[in-house]
Design an enzyme around this catalytic site. Structure first.
Site, PDB file in Angstrom:
ATOM      1  N   ASP A 160       0.365   2.387  -0.359  1.00 42.72           N
ATOM      2  CA  ASP A 160       1.030   0.777  -0.230  1.00 42.72           C
ATOM      3  C   ASP A 160       1.106   0.950   1.859  1.00 42.72           C
ATOM      4  OD1 ASP A 160       3.061  -1.171   0.114  1.00 42.72           O
ATOM      5  OD2 ASP A 160       3.272  -0.863  -1.603  1.00 42.72           O
ATOM      6  N   HIS A 161       0.739   0.512   2.591  1.00 39.93           N
ATOM      7  CA  HIS A 161       0.611   0.252   3.945  1.00 39.93           C
ATOM      8  C   HIS A 161       1.505   0.130   4.634  1.00 39.93           C
ATOM      9  CE1 HIS A 161      -0.233  -4.310   3.686  1.00 39.93           C
ATOM     10  NE2 HIS A 161      -0.836  -4.134   5.097  1.00 39.93           N
ATOM     11  N   HIS A 167       3.818  -4.139  -2.264  1.00 38.55           N
ATOM     12  CA  HIS A 167       4.602  -4.504  -1.501  1.00 38.55           C
ATOM     13  C   HIS A 167       6.730  -4.565  -1.284  1.00 38.55           C
ATOM     14  CE1 HIS A 167       0.823  -3.947   0.211  1.00 38.55           C
ATOM     15  NE2 HIS A 167       0.739  -5.246   0.262  1.00 38.55           N
TER      16      HIS A 167
END
Ligand code: BG6
Length: 497
Positions: A178-179, A241
């Site tokens: 999950d960047h 996010h």
């Protein structure tokens, strides 16, 4: 001096956009910093028939803005090998194994392998099975699998995907990206919470009034209409996010900073989110919107590869309640959308007001306001805190001020990009900033109720003009509780100075 880690990377989807934009530059930065140096190699694979030379040209192109000299570029790209590959064809894995073993020997990578799946999830299961069946998973080194989102499109498909992957890799070998978890300021949330008494002592429903999380984007769906139209903002941004941010804000102090301790607390935090089990609760607490033409921009249904009749949401605002001892009664308002008026990501933590305001509220320009701690995630990175002081001069009129620590541009540009951090974490075997299956599972459980209710209800989807902060109903959501979105556009204000 950074310690070198030896590993062979195999990137599935090496001809894709993600590899080009993020993975090659991140690997290059790790190389420059000495984390990978002599004992590493990269196999790029995809369907296209590329030669090694062409592959090197593509990598050189992806590095054109960062590379300092030709010689270094050549030395770096010499570690890259391309092999054209059909993920469903067993023979190709035989070839892949041959090349992997050769490179393992040549670069002394000690059997350490990282498999990066930068491609469509429908192939993840097959790839995992084939890697195992063809003995690409080594006995003597570490084997890690990095996978990109989306991890399923609901709980059922995510569970299936997980079952497929765990046939070949164990949970502690799977690194789900999950960047957002690689972003500096997201990683800073725990630092600020758990190292400052003034925040930690107040971090509960006695002192916090509400929390607001905004992830707004100005772009539309760009060329991803195909993917986006089947996904929507809820699955694209909230399931991953936003819920990850909520978990970091809500979790109890972990026993230590060890990855499993933190992830255990996040799992507990996600389990405490109230599930909106009936349709009415969903409609009352989650608002969806779709952008229409405005400010010289096309409307969503006119975008390429989008169904002209589409009812996919490009905006979501919601109220999340956390049913546990610490947070009962504190609403967490979240919103995200495409084609909004600004690209900005920030969290406002609004504290309760003092129990009795002694200062003037009439006939003055400014009155005492509740304190707000703002975590600026991007484009600005830092913190600011709204406080009240007395206006200079006679009388007791208030002045609202903001104390802030905003990272300067140079610090931001020198700090590693999310993908670079995450790749290094994976090389180091540190799972902290990757999502555990149980987090994914719980997030889908929460999201599925909303999605299912929306699927039954064609009525409540609201339009908003491109270039605005979403439909009016998003504001109503807060107004009904006596709150308002805090439209504090610090980014613009700060930049103008
Ligand atoms: C991705 C979404 O996960 O995050 C995109 O798929 C979105 O639709 C992107 O644009 C936003 O990321 P960032 O880092 O630019 O806020």
């Amino acid at each position: 001096m950074n310690t070198e880690i030896s590993a062979l990377f195999t990137i599935f989807g090496a001809t894709g956009d993600l590899a080009h934009r993020k993975l090659y530059p991140s690997l290059y930065h790790l190389y420059k910093k000495g984390f990978i140096k002599n004992n590493f190699a990269v196999i790029g694979t995809a369907r296209r028939e590329w030669s090694n030379d062409y592959f090197h040209e593509v990598i050189a192109d992806s590095l054109k803005d960062v590379v300092e000299n030709e010689e270094e570029l050549k030395a770096f790209t010499s570690h890259f090998y391309y092999i054209s590959h059909n993920v469903k064809d067993a023979d190709h894995y035989v070839e892949l194994k041959k090349l992997s073993d050769q490179l393992d020997e040549k670069y002394q990578t000690n059997g350490n392998r990282i498999f990066y799946l930068a491609m469509a999830p429908q192939f993840f299961g097959t790839i995992g099975d084939m890697l195992k069946a063809n003995h690409l998973i080594t006995e003597n080194g570490f084997n890690r699998l990095i996978i990109e989102k989306p991890f399923g499109h609901d709980l059922k498909s995510a569970t299936e995907l997980n079952e497929q992957l765990t046939r070949s890799f164990s949970e502690d070998q799977i690194y789900r990206i999950d960047h957002y978890l690689g972003k500096e300021m997201i990683q800073n949330i725990s630092a600020v919470r758990f190292s400052n008494m003034i925040f930690e002592a107040l971090w509960n429903n006695k002192y916090i009034d509400n929390v607001q999380i905004t992830l707004s984007e100005t772009v539309g769906v760009e060329d991803r209409g195909d993917y986006y139209d089947h996904t929507g903002a809820l699955r694209d941004m909230v399931q991953n996010h936003i819920l990850q941010i909520v978990a970091l804000l809500v979790m109890e102090p972990p026993l230590s900073l060890n990855g499993n301790d933190i992830r255990n607390e996040k799992i507990k935090a996600l389990r405490s989110l109230r599930l909106y089990e009936n349709e009415k609760d969903v409609i009352n607490n989650f608002v969806r919107g779709q952008y229409t033409a405005g400010n010289d921009q096309a409307g969503y249904t006119d975008e390429p590869k989008v169904n002209p009749e589409s009812s996919t949401e490009t905006f979501v605002a919601g109220k999340i309640m956390v049913d546990n001892f610490r947070w009962a009664g504190v609403p967490f308002y979240v919103r995200t959308g495409k084609r909004m008026s600004q690209k900005d990501t920030y969290i406002h933590i609004q504290f309760k007001h003092v129990s009795m305001n002694l200062f003037p509220t009439e006939g003055v320009e400014e009155v005492a306001q509740p304190n707000i701690l703002t975590i600026h995630i991007s484009p600005l990175e830092g913190f600011s805190l709204r406080l009240n002081t007395k206006r200079v001069g006679q009388g007791t009129e208030m002045k609202n001020i903001r104390m802030h620590q905003i990272l300067d541009e140079q610090t931001v540009s020198n700090s590693p990009e999310a993908y670079e951090r995450l790749l290094l974490d994976c090389l180091n075997g540190d799972p902290t900033n990757f999502t555990h299956w149980k987090e994914v599972e719980q997030s889908w459980r929460f999201i599925d109720f909303i999605r299912n209710a929306w699927d039954q209800d064609e009525e409540h989807i609201y339009e908003y003009a491109s270039g605005t902060m979403g439909p009016k109903e998003s504001y109503d959501l807060l107004h009904q509780d006596g709150f308002d979105w805090i439209e504090f556009n610090w980014s613009t204000k700060y930049k103008k100075k």
